[in-house]
Design a protein around this motif. Sequence first.
Motif, PDB file in Angstrom:
ATOM      1  N   ILE A   1       0.848  -1.196   0.000  1.00  0.00           N
ATOM      2  CA  ILE A   1       0.000   0.000   0.000  1.00  0.00           C
ATOM      3  C   ILE A   1       0.881   1.242   0.000  1.00  0.00           C
ATOM      4  O   ILE A   1       1.729   1.409   0.879  1.00  0.00           O
ATOM      5  CB  ILE A   1      -0.890   0.049   1.262  1.00  0.00           C
ATOM      6  N   GLU A   2       0.670   2.107  -0.987  1.00  0.00           N
ATOM      7  CA  GLU A   2       1.344   3.410  -0.998  1.00  0.00           C
ATOM      8  C   GLU A   2       0.313   4.465  -0.617  1.00  0.00           C
ATOM      9  O   GLU A   2      -0.647   4.701  -1.349  1.00  0.00           O
ATOM     10  CB  GLU A   2       1.930   3.738  -2.379  1.00  0.00           C
ATOM     11  N   LEU A   3       0.504   5.080   0.536  1.00  0.00           N
ATOM     12  CA  LEU A   3      -0.405   6.146   0.967  1.00  0.00           C
ATOM     13  C   LEU A   3       0.046   7.441   0.316  1.00  0.00           C
ATOM     14  O   LEU A   3       1.170   7.894   0.539  1.00  0.00           O
ATOM     15  CB  LEU A   3      -0.401   6.275   2.486  1.00  0.00           C
ATOM     16  N   MET A   4      -0.838   8.029  -0.495  1.00  0.00           N
ATOM     17  CA  MET A   4      -0.477   9.176  -1.317  1.00  0.00           C
ATOM     18  C   MET A   4      -0.901  10.486  -0.647  1.00  0.00           C
ATOM     19  O   MET A   4      -2.081  10.677  -0.342  1.00  0.00           O
ATOM     20  CB  MET A   4      -1.196   9.099  -2.678  1.00  0.00           C
ATOM     21  N   VAL A   5       0.074  11.348  -0.406  1.00  0.00           N
ATOM     22  CA  VAL A   5      -0.207  12.709   0.063  1.00  0.00           C
ATOM     23  C   VAL A   5       0.670  13.630  -0.775  1.00  0.00           C
ATOM     24  O   VAL A   5       1.893  13.592  -0.651  1.00  0.00           O
ATOM     25  CB  VAL A   5       0.101  12.877   1.565  1.00  0.00           C
ATOM     26  N   SER A   6       0.042  14.398  -1.661  1.00  0.00           N
ATOM     27  CA  SER A   6       0.844  15.166  -2.618  1.00  0.00           C
ATOM     28  C   SER A   6       1.486  16.385  -1.973  1.00  0.00           C
ATOM     29  O   SER A   6       2.533  16.850  -2.414  1.00  0.00           O
ATOM     30  CB  SER A   6      -0.011  15.592  -3.821  1.00  0.00           C
ATOM     31  N   ASP A   7       0.868  16.874  -0.905  1.00  0.00           N
ATOM     32  CA  ASP A   7       1.389  18.089  -0.271  1.00  0.00           C
ATOM     33  C   ASP A   7       2.322  17.713   0.876  1.00  0.00           C
ATOM     34  O   ASP A   7       1.878  17.316   1.955  1.00  0.00           O
ATOM     35  CB  ASP A   7       0.209  18.923   0.247  1.00  0.00           C
ATOM     36  N   ARG A   8       3.609  17.813   0.622  1.00  0.00           N
ATOM     37  CA  ARG A   8       4.593  17.418   1.638  1.00  0.00           C
ATOM     38  C   ARG A   8       4.414  18.204   2.933  1.00  0.00           C
ATOM     39  O   ARG A   8       4.603  17.681   4.020  1.00  0.00           O
ATOM     40  CB  ARG A   8       6.007  17.619   1.086  1.00  0.00           C
ATOM     41  N   GLU A   9       4.040  19.462   2.798  1.00  0.00           N
ATOM     42  CA  GLU A   9       3.885  20.292   3.995  1.00  0.00           C
ATOM     43  C   GLU A   9       2.800  19.716   4.915  1.00  0.00           C
ATOM     44  O   GLU A   9       2.900  19.796   6.137  1.00  0.00           O
ATOM     45  CB  GLU A   9       3.569  21.724   3.567  1.00  0.00           C
TER      46      GLU A   9
ATOM     47  N   ARG B   1       1.483  17.213  10.038  1.00  0.00           N
ATOM     48  CA  ARG B   1       0.891  16.098  10.783  1.00  0.00           C
ATOM     49  C   ARG B   1       1.876  15.565  11.808  1.00  0.00           C
ATOM     50  O   ARG B   1       1.518  15.260  12.941  1.00  0.00           O
ATOM     51  CB  ARG B   1       0.552  14.933   9.839  1.00  0.00           C
ATOM     52  N   MET B   2       3.124  15.424  11.396  1.00  0.00           N
ATOM     53  CA  MET B   2       4.121  14.857  12.316  1.00  0.00           C
ATOM     54  C   MET B   2       4.479  15.845  13.421  1.00  0.00           C
ATOM     55  O   MET B   2       4.721  15.445  14.561  1.00  0.00           O
ATOM     56  CB  MET B   2       5.346  14.382  11.552  1.00  0.00           C
ATOM     57  N   ILE B   3       4.479  17.146  13.085  1.00  0.00           N
ATOM     58  CA  ILE B   3       4.719  18.151  14.128  1.00  0.00           C
ATOM     59  C   ILE B   3       3.586  18.073  15.164  1.00  0.00           C
ATOM     60  O   ILE B   3       3.813  18.155  16.364  1.00  0.00           O
ATOM     61  CB  ILE B   3       4.837  19.561  13.498  1.00  0.00           C
ATOM     62  N   LYS B   4       2.375  17.855  14.693  1.00  0.00           N
ATOM     63  CA  LYS B   4       1.241  17.696  15.609  1.00  0.00           C
ATOM     64  C   LYS B   4       1.414  16.418  16.441  1.00  0.00           C
ATOM     65  O   LYS B   4       1.166  16.401  17.648  1.00  0.00           O
ATOM     66  CB  LYS B   4      -0.063  17.651  14.798  1.00  0.00           C
ATOM     67  N   ARG B   5       1.839  15.347  15.768  1.00  0.00           N
ATOM     68  CA  ARG B   5       2.040  14.087  16.472  1.00  0.00           C
ATOM     69  C   ARG B   5       3.059  14.253  17.605  1.00  0.00           C
ATOM     70  O   ARG B   5       2.976  13.586  18.635  1.00  0.00           O
ATOM     71  CB  ARG B   5       2.526  13.016  15.478  1.00  0.00           C
ATOM     72  N   ALA B   6       4.040  15.140  17.359  1.00  0.00           N
ATOM     73  CA  ALA B   6       5.109  15.339  18.352  1.00  0.00           C
ATOM     74  C   ALA B   6       4.555  15.753  19.707  1.00  0.00           C
ATOM     75  O   ALA B   6       5.162  15.473  20.750  1.00  0.00           O
ATOM     76  CB  ALA B   6       6.084  16.397  17.847  1.00  0.00           C
ATOM     77  N   GLU B   7       3.361  16.392  19.709  1.00  0.00           N
ATOM     78  CA  GLU B   7       2.783  16.846  20.981  1.00  0.00           C
ATOM     79  C   GLU B   7       2.486  15.668  21.903  1.00  0.00           C
ATOM     80  O   GLU B   7       2.488  15.801  23.121  1.00  0.00           O
ATOM     81  CB  GLU B   7       1.483  17.625  20.714  1.00  0.00           C
ATOM     82  N   THR B   8       2.209  14.500  21.313  1.00  0.00           N
ATOM     83  CA  THR B   8       1.829  13.344  22.137  1.00  0.00           C
ATOM     84  C   THR B   8       2.733  12.130  21.959  1.00  0.00           C
ATOM     85  O   THR B   8       2.665  11.203  22.760  1.00  0.00           O
ATOM     86  CB  THR B   8       0.386  12.901  21.792  1.00  0.00           C
ATOM     87  N   SER B   9       3.556  12.105  20.914  1.00  0.00           N
ATOM     88  CA  SER B   9       4.278  10.862  20.606  1.00  0.00           C
ATOM     89  C   SER B   9       5.436  10.587  21.553  1.00  0.00           C
ATOM     90  O   SER B   9       5.802   9.432  21.775  1.00  0.00           O
ATOM     91  CB  SER B   9       4.811  10.897  19.170  1.00  0.00           C
ATOM     92  N   GLY B  10       6.043  11.651  22.082  1.00  0.00           N
ATOM     93  CA  GLY B  10       7.228  11.450  22.894  1.00  0.00           C
ATOM     94  C   GLY B  10       8.421  10.968  22.105  1.00  0.00           C
ATOM     95  O   GLY B  10       9.421  10.537  22.668  1.00  0.00           O
TER      96      GLY B  10
END
Length: 176
Positions: A95-103, A108-117
């Motif tokens: 499965i290739e998850l396609m997201v054309s907008d890299r930003e 999303r990952m910056i948001k994840r950082a709030e909880t991911s540790g």
Amino acid sequence: QAGDLADRVGGAHISTGDIFRANVAEGTPLGVEAKKYMDAGQYVPDAVTNAMVRDRLAQDDAKAFVLDGYPRTADQVGELDGILGAIGAKLDGVIELMVSDREELVQRMIKRAETSGRADDTEEVIRHRQDVYDNETAALIPIYSARGILHEVDGVGTIDEVAARILDVVNTLDQA
Ligand code: AMP
């Protein structure tokens, strides 16, 4: 998404990142080695990663599995072929998850950082990981496409929307 899919299809969720993080948390020699690379957003050397996946796929619960974050290099593709051949298993699909907008991905990952540790969820390392993907992992797309098992799935939407799209694809796979 990989964990949810594994639950739905009744397979083992094998995330190389999760296994590395568990080893880091336990302070094992593997974790100490892997952490140097992970914190910098670099890939752990193939020999280390491949041996870890080989061991994991040999475990009893791995009769069916969802691989998450592996393979990520051309060397790992060849190694995985060998591992699967030896145990009489095969990949039903990729499965290739396609997201054309890299930003969007970075945000999303910056948001994840709030909880991911996660030590590697800083903006600088996140952006570097995108470059590593381009240099090392993007080349896997044509490899699996040529084998006819690559499936593009739109990765933009809510978690539930994307999960439903993935499940639609998985339900069409030849799981003989
Ligand atoms: P992930 O949780 O999949 O984002 O992986 C986190 C980190 O673990 C990566 O940035 C790499 O340092 C390491 N890692 C995970 N999977 C692999 C892999 N297949 N090959 C090399 N390094 C990996």
